[in-house]
Design a protein around this motif. Structure first.
Motif, PDB file in Angstrom:
ATOM      1  N   ILE A 142       0.864  -1.164   0.198  1.00  0.00           N
ATOM      2  CA  ILE A 142      -0.028   0.070   0.093  1.00  0.00           C
ATOM      3  C   ILE A 142       0.802   1.237   0.077  1.00  0.00           C
ATOM      4  O   ILE A 142       0.506   2.223  -0.832  1.00  0.00           O
ATOM      5  N   LEU A 143       1.963   1.265   0.871  1.00  0.00           N
ATOM      6  CA  LEU A 143       2.730   2.517   0.746  1.00  0.00           C
ATOM      7  C   LEU A 143       3.671   2.709  -0.345  1.00  0.00           C
ATOM      8  O   LEU A 143       3.887   3.561  -0.719  1.00  0.00           O
ATOM      9  N   PHE A 144       4.023   1.597  -0.974  1.00  0.00           N
ATOM     10  CA  PHE A 144       4.564   1.618  -2.337  1.00  0.00           C
ATOM     11  C   PHE A 144       3.759   2.223  -3.293  1.00  0.00           C
ATOM     12  O   PHE A 144       4.527   3.193  -4.144  1.00  0.00           O
ATOM     13  N   VAL A 145       2.575   2.056  -3.421  1.00  0.00           N
ATOM     14  CA  VAL A 145       1.576   2.293  -4.460  1.00  0.00           C
ATOM     15  C   VAL A 145       1.358   3.893  -4.017  1.00  0.00           C
ATOM     16  O   VAL A 145       1.316   4.925  -4.807  1.00  0.00           O
ATOM     17  N   LYS A 146       1.162   4.290  -2.574  1.00  0.00           N
ATOM     18  CA  LYS A 146       0.907   5.662  -2.217  1.00  0.00           C
ATOM     19  C   LYS A 146       2.163   6.390  -2.600  1.00  0.00           C
ATOM     20  O   LYS A 146       2.142   7.625  -2.999  1.00  0.00           O
ATOM     21  N   SER A 147       3.482   5.951  -2.695  1.00  0.00           N
ATOM     22  CA  SER A 147       4.539   6.410  -3.034  1.00  0.00           C
ATOM     23  C   SER A 147       4.757   7.038  -4.406  1.00  0.00           C
ATOM     24  O   SER A 147       5.121   8.138  -4.770  1.00  0.00           O
ATOM     25  N   LEU A 148       4.149   6.016  -5.193  1.00  0.00           N
ATOM     26  CA  LEU A 148       4.032   6.390  -6.622  1.00  0.00           C
ATOM     27  C   LEU A 148       2.946   7.502  -6.676  1.00  0.00           C
ATOM     28  O   LEU A 148       3.160   8.543  -7.700  1.00  0.00           O
ATOM     29  N   LEU A 149       1.934   7.417  -6.207  1.00  0.00           N
ATOM     30  CA  LEU A 149       0.951   8.447  -5.996  1.00  0.00           C
ATOM     31  C   LEU A 149       1.255   9.815  -5.793  1.00  0.00           C
ATOM     32  O   LEU A 149       1.237  10.680  -6.347  1.00  0.00           O
ATOM     33  N   ASP A 150       2.075   9.826  -4.668  1.00  0.00           N
ATOM     34  CA  ASP A 150       2.524  10.982  -3.971  1.00  0.00           C
ATOM     35  C   ASP A 150       3.806  11.530  -4.979  1.00  0.00           C
ATOM     36  O   ASP A 150       3.687  12.788  -4.998  1.00  0.00           O
ATOM     37  N   GLY A 151       4.236  10.709  -5.312  1.00  0.00           N
ATOM     38  CA  GLY A 151       5.603  11.193  -6.370  1.00  0.00           C
ATOM     39  C   GLY A 151       4.810  11.892  -7.739  1.00  0.00           C
ATOM     40  O   GLY A 151       5.478  13.070  -8.022  1.00  0.00           O
ATOM     41  N   THR A 152       3.798  11.381  -8.071  1.00  0.00           N
ATOM     42  CA  THR A 152       3.305  11.901  -9.152  1.00  0.00           C
ATOM     43  C   THR A 152       2.842  13.336  -9.129  1.00  0.00           C
ATOM     44  O   THR A 152       3.092  14.436  -9.573  1.00  0.00           O
ATOM     45  N   THR A 153       1.909  13.347  -7.894  1.00  0.00           N
ATOM     46  CA  THR A 153       1.441  14.638  -7.610  1.00  0.00           C
ATOM     47  C   THR A 153       2.258  15.543  -6.881  1.00  0.00           C
ATOM     48  O   THR A 153       2.209  16.856  -7.265  1.00  0.00           O
ATOM     49  N   ALA A 154       3.433  15.263  -6.601  1.00  0.00           N
ATOM     50  CA  ALA A 154       4.692  16.127  -6.092  1.00  0.00           C
ATOM     51  C   ALA A 154       5.241  16.939  -7.311  1.00  0.00           C
ATOM     52  O   ALA A 154       5.501  17.800  -7.315  1.00  0.00           O
ATOM     53  N   ILE A 155       5.041  15.975  -8.345  1.00  0.00           N
ATOM     54  CA  ILE A 155       5.945  16.774  -9.897  1.00  0.00           C
ATOM     55  C   ILE A 155       4.696  17.766 -10.013  1.00  0.00           C
ATOM     56  O   ILE A 155       5.109  18.898 -10.396  1.00  0.00           O
ATOM     57  N   VAL A 156       3.318  17.512 -10.085  1.00  0.00           N
ATOM     58  CA  VAL A 156       2.483  18.521 -10.521  1.00  0.00           C
ATOM     59  C   VAL A 156       2.288  19.455  -9.434  1.00  0.00           C
ATOM     60  O   VAL A 156       2.171  20.790  -9.795  1.00  0.00           O
ATOM     61  N   PHE A 157       2.407  19.533  -8.297  1.00  0.00           N
ATOM     62  CA  PHE A 157       2.215  20.441  -7.422  1.00  0.00           C
ATOM     63  C   PHE A 157       3.471  21.554  -7.481  1.00  0.00           C
ATOM     64  O   PHE A 157       3.338  22.660  -7.302  1.00  0.00           O
ATOM     65  N   SER A 158       4.686  20.804  -7.479  1.00  0.00           N
ATOM     66  CA  SER A 158       5.779  21.460  -7.385  1.00  0.00           C
ATOM     67  C   SER A 158       6.071  22.565  -8.568  1.00  0.00           C
ATOM     68  O   SER A 158       6.617  23.337  -8.690  1.00  0.00           O
ATOM     69  N   SER A 159       5.562  21.704  -9.833  1.00  0.00           N
ATOM     70  CA  SER A 159       5.512  22.602 -11.038  1.00  0.00           C
ATOM     71  C   SER A 159       4.867  23.923 -11.080  1.00  0.00           C
ATOM     72  O   SER A 159       5.306  24.732 -11.743  1.00  0.00           O
ATOM     73  N   THR A 160       3.903  23.960 -10.035  1.00  0.00           N
ATOM     74  CA  THR A 160       3.053  25.243 -10.058  1.00  0.00           C
ATOM     75  C   THR A 160       3.319  25.902  -8.838  1.00  0.00           C
ATOM     76  O   THR A 160       3.137  27.043  -8.705  1.00  0.00           O
ATOM     77  N   MET A 161       3.646  25.238  -7.769  1.00  0.00           N
ATOM     78  CA  MET A 161       3.685  26.136  -6.156  1.00  0.00           C
ATOM     79  C   MET A 161       5.099  26.024  -5.915  1.00  0.00           C
ATOM     80  O   MET A 161       5.405  26.993  -4.861  1.00  0.00           O
ATOM     81  N   GLY A 162       5.958  25.159  -6.203  1.00  0.00           N
ATOM     82  CA  GLY A 162       7.407  25.216  -5.859  1.00  0.00           C
ATOM     83  C   GLY A 162       7.973  24.194  -5.050  1.00  0.00           C
ATOM     84  O   GLY A 162       7.475  23.300  -4.661  1.00  0.00           O
ATOM     85  N   ILE A 163       9.158  24.603  -4.449  1.00  0.00           N
ATOM     86  CA  ILE A 163       9.925  23.737  -3.651  1.00  0.00           C
ATOM     87  C   ILE A 163       9.379  23.379  -2.462  1.00  0.00           C
ATOM     88  O   ILE A 163       9.617  22.469  -1.656  1.00  0.00           O
ATOM     89  N   GLY A 164       8.440  24.076  -1.871  1.00  0.00           N
ATOM     90  CA  GLY A 164       7.637  23.871  -0.645  1.00  0.00           C
ATOM     91  C   GLY A 164       7.236  22.650  -0.427  1.00  0.00           C
ATOM     92  O   GLY A 164       6.931  22.123   0.572  1.00  0.00           O
ATOM     93  N   VAL A 165       6.645  21.783  -1.501  1.00  0.00           N
ATOM     94  CA  VAL A 165       6.280  20.701  -1.646  1.00  0.00           C
ATOM     95  C   VAL A 165       7.039  19.311  -1.061  1.00  0.00           C
ATOM     96  O   VAL A 165       6.670  18.755  -0.223  1.00  0.00           O
ATOM     97  N   ALA A 166       8.410  20.121  -1.143  1.00  0.00           N
ATOM     98  CA  ALA A 166       9.414  19.032  -0.650  1.00  0.00           C
ATOM     99  C   ALA A 166       9.409  18.703   0.796  1.00  0.00           C
ATOM    100  O   ALA A 166       9.708  17.659   1.316  1.00  0.00           O
ATOM    101  N   PHE A 167       8.970  19.685   1.549  1.00  0.00           N
ATOM    102  CA  PHE A 167       9.244  19.690   3.065  1.00  0.00           C
ATOM    103  C   PHE A 167       7.970  18.988   3.608  1.00  0.00           C
ATOM    104  O   PHE A 167       8.141  18.932   4.669  1.00  0.00           O
TER     105      PHE A 167
END
Length: 243
Positions: A142-167
């Motif tokens: 479950i956490l591995f699949v969640k990791s894929l989901l979170d990684g994908t959304t992190a790409i989308v979020f950070s492309s518009t909102m910036g580095i704050g997503v990493a924290f």
């Protein structure tokens, strides 16, 4: 000394799913920051749909392992009633909206990115279910699949909102890590059959998450069904004693 090293190694292994989750958020943010607004909406939708189908398969594969369908059914029914009475999903959504509105009004894009991503990654059934599963039997699916989901959304979020997503990886580590370690500490008190029924109930909820991810007209209140995982404990023990 050897025993201490063994305990540290075991603890790190138990937290593997959460560690991978944290790393994917950071890597996704770095990639999204580099891409900025170049991420194609059609690609994002197709990838998310594919991942939602994977989530549904994982959920069903867990649910069908139940050894007593009556336990699974009663767990979902009773858990759903408890969740509705406590209004778990409404409270989680309300908390998310309040925090996001507060920080959005008072802070810049960095804080907005941090809060939005943190809420997305932490306030959800998959974070709870995956952490419990990881702590009980070191199953990281479950956490591995969640990791894929979170990684994908992190790409989308950070492309518009910036580095704050990493924290947002920091609260994910603390939140999921705490749940995982708590589940790991009590697993010796639970029988194999009880863990199986807890996992089956959790799997059914994971299937519901997959349906919600498809953005159909049907929305399952997975948050309100979360108590089903814990209701499965006494039901499995009681029905096992009667059989």
């Amino acid at each position: 000394m050897i025993k201490l090293k063994k305990q540290r190694h075991q603890g790190a292994k138990t937290l593997l799913g959460t560690i991978v989750n944290v790393l994917t958020i950071i890597l996704g943010t770095l990639l999204g920051t580099a891409l900025k607004n170049r991420f194609d909406e059609k690609i994002k939708n197709t990838v998310m749909q594919g991942l939602s189908l994977t989530v549904m398969v994982i959920g069903i594969s867990m649910a069908v392992k139940t050894e007593n369908m009556l336990v699974l059914t009663l767990s979902v029914v009773i858990g759903g009633i408890i969740g509705e009475l406590l209004k778990i999903e409404e409270r989680l959504d309300g908390l998310g909206r309040k925090l996001e509105a507060q920080f959005t009004d008072e802070s810049g894009s960095f804080t907005r990115a941090f809060v939005t991503a943190s809420l997305m990654y932490c306030v959800g059934a998959m974070a709870v279910l995956g952490s419990i599963q990881s702590g009980l039997n070191q199953n990281y699916d479950i956490l591995f699949v969640k990791s894929l989901l979170d990684g994908t959304t992190a790409i989308v979020f950070s492309s518009t909102m910036g580095i704050g997503v990493a924290f947002s990886a920091i609260p994910v580590l603390l939140y999921q890590g705490a749940i995982t370690l708590a589940a790991s500490s009590v697993k010796d008190l639970l029988t194999a059959s009880v863990i199986t029924e807890m996992s089956a109930a959790g799997g059914l909820l994971i299937f519901g998450i997959g349906i919600n991810m498809l953005n159909t007209k049907v929305t399952i209140k997975v948050g309100n069904l979360l108590p089903a995982i814990f209701v499965a404990i006494p039901l499995a023990i009681i029905l096992a004693g009667l059989s």
